[in-house]
Each structure stands twice: as C-alpha cells, then as structure tokens.
Design an enzyme around this catalytic site. Structure first.
Site, PDB file in Angstrom:
ATOM      1  CG  ASP A 191      -2.236  -1.080   1.122  1.00  0.00           C
ATOM      2  OD1 ASP A 191      -2.258  -1.692   0.004  1.00  0.00           O
ATOM      3  OD2 ASP A 191      -2.914  -1.013   2.127  1.00  0.00           O
ATOM      4  CD  GLU A 218      -1.032  -4.861  -9.924  1.00  0.00           C
ATOM      5  OE1 GLU A 218      -2.057  -4.776  -9.145  1.00  0.00           O
ATOM      6  OE2 GLU A 218      -0.444  -5.985 -10.427  1.00  0.00           O
TER       7      GLU A 218
END
Ligand SMILES: [Mg+2]
Length: 310
Positions: A191, A218
C-alpha cells in the site's frame, strides 16, 4: 430505503465465539457468519460485500492468514477492512496480521467494550472512506482520482476532442511485478508503494486538463487532451523516470532492483464512429508489449495514421 446499518462478516471455526460476537454486534449492525475460510470467501463474493470482516487466525484447513491473502489479491475484496481475532498474547500473530493488511485485531477471550469500540471505529472509517470516494471521486488509498472519475473524464474529453477535431492521448501503466512485491514485503508495504507511485506520477503532467487516475489494483492511467504522440511519450518517459527515481527497493523484480512501471501510450483523433474503449484497448496493447519487451519502459501505439483494428 436501504437499511443504513453496516454489514459485518464474522469468521470463526468455533460456534461459541461466533455466538458471542453475534450477540454483541447484532443490535447495532447486520451480521453474517462463516465457519471456515472457504465459506468466508464465498460469503464475501456473494451479494453486497461486508463493510468489515472479523477473521479468526486459527482455523483448520484455510487459516486466517490465507483468507486475508486471498481477499487482498482480489480487486473486489481488497478494500474491505479486516480485524483479526487472535488468542491473547500471540503478539507475533498480530504483527503478521498487520503485514498482511489487517486494520486491527481483537483478542480472545472477548472484552465486549473493546470489541465494540474497535468494530465501531473501523466501520466509521469505512463509511467515511466510501463517502469520500463517492463525493470527490478520489481513490481511498492513493488519494488520486479514482476509476469513476477517469471514466467520466475520458467520456468528456473524447466528446470535446470530436467537437474540436483535436488529438487525445492516453497512457496506461502498471507497476512491474507488483504481486511479487506484495507477496514478499507484505500488503502494508504494498500500500505504501502504491501511494508513492501514485504521488510521483500524478505530478508529471502539468496542464489543468490532464488527469492521472488509479485505474484499478496496481494500474494507473493518464488522460492527456490535445496531446500528440510525441507529447504523450514524453509524459510517459517522465512518469517512468519519476517512479524509477523513487528508488523503492524491489529485490524480486526481473526488471530492476527498484520498483518500476511499464506504460502503453495511445494517441487518436476521436471520431463518432469509434468507441472510446478502443483508445484504452490500444494503450493496453502498448502496455502489454512494454511488459513483453522487458518492462520499465513505454511502448507507443500510434493510431493517428490509420484506425485499423486487428
Ligand atoms: Mg479458531
């Protein structure tokens, strides 16, 4: 009207623990239960996803660690907060839980006040982050524009480009070997990595009409109105450099020893006859080629000469 109460999924292999928690939480929240990991994953994907999951660590078969990993690997479930249920004094379990992306833990035997306080805190945070995401169209984690905002912007800019007979460029990008990053450094580190990458690429385009958004997982995307192929590839290269120069160690990437991104660039003169999805598909093709060619690079798909699809 929808029921305003938030939904909690309780996962524990012991009936006694489930009963205690249901009794405690049911007056204020909607509760649903699962007796093992497999059932938990089924419940999460069925119907409205829960706002919070209470997850027992020690379960026969699939344990809590495996369940949270599966949740975090799925785009649909990765943002559901998870509180781990551990036996008292298993502090190493707790540390591992945070690494895997848990937001908190509660210990057995349950202390009602603490259970309620922690549950309510995380439900409140979840409600706020849902609200924020819908109001400002910002992605809850990276705080850059979210997918919805991207869809709206692309639609708007596509139509504007048709009206004004202007070029429109799109850059689609993806962090190289991000799954390996998560698997080896943990989801909490993953994260942090996503946030750093988001922040660095967001700064690259300079004009007010340009938009950088989180596309999902992502993947990120940039919409560049009135930008030709050359301008778009310059932006792409600057974004690649910006991420590379963050210098975030990634020992498990084949592309580099730091975190990198691959990018696909597509430029088009939008026309009414073509669906805007085509531009995304072409950028995605470029991204695919960039991965194939070794990652940490961009590939430009120039469509300003012909609109041939294959
Ligand atoms: Mg258990």
């Amino acid at each position: 009207m929808d029921d305003e109460r938030q939904k909690i999924l309780i996962v524990d292999d012991e009936r006694f623990n489930i009963n205690v928690l249901v009794e405690l939480l049911k007056p204020e929240h909607k509760t649903t239960v699962a007796k093992n990991g497999r059932q938990a994953l089924e419940r999460v994907l069925m119907g409205t996803p829960p706002d919070l999951i209470l997850l027992d660590v020690m379960m026969p078969g699939m344990d809590g660690y495996e369940v949270i990993q599966k949740l975090k690997d799925n785009e649909k479930t990765k943002n559901i907060p998870v509180i781990f249920i551990t036996a008292l004094s298993q502090t190493s379990d707790e540390a591992k839980g945070f690494d895997l992306g848990a937001v908190d833990y509660i210990t057995k035997p349950f202390q009602p006040t603490i259970v309620k306080a922690r549950v309510n805190t995380h439900l409140r945070l979840k409600r706020k982050s849902d609200l924020l995401e819908s109001l400002v169209a910002l992605d809850g984690l990276t705080e850059i524009p979210n997918r919805r905002r991207f869809d709206e912007t692309l639609d708007l800019e596509w139509k504007r480009a048709i009206r004004n007979n202007n070029l429109l460029s799109l850059v689609l990008m993806d962090i190289d070997h991000f799954k390996l990053y998560n698997d080896n450094y943990g989801h909490a580190a993953g994260d942090v990595c996503l946030k750093k990458v988001a922040r660095s690429i967001e700064k690259v385009p300079q004009r007010p009409a340009d938009l950088v958004a989180r596309y999902g997982g992502e993947e990120f995307v940039a919409v560049l109105p009135e930008t030709d192929g050359e301008g778009a590839t310059q932006i792409a290269e600057q974004m690649r450099e910006a991420v590379f120069s963050l210098g975030v160690t990634h020992e498990f990437s084949s592309a580099s020893d730091v975190v990198t991104i691959s990018l696909g660039v597509a430029t088009i003169y939008p026309v009414v006859e073509i669906d805007q999805k085509y531009l995304i598909e072409q950028a995605d093709k470029g991204l695919y080629d960039a991965k194939e060619e070794g990652r940490n690079r961009f590939v430009d798909v120039d469509m300003t000469i012909s609109y041939d699809t294959d």
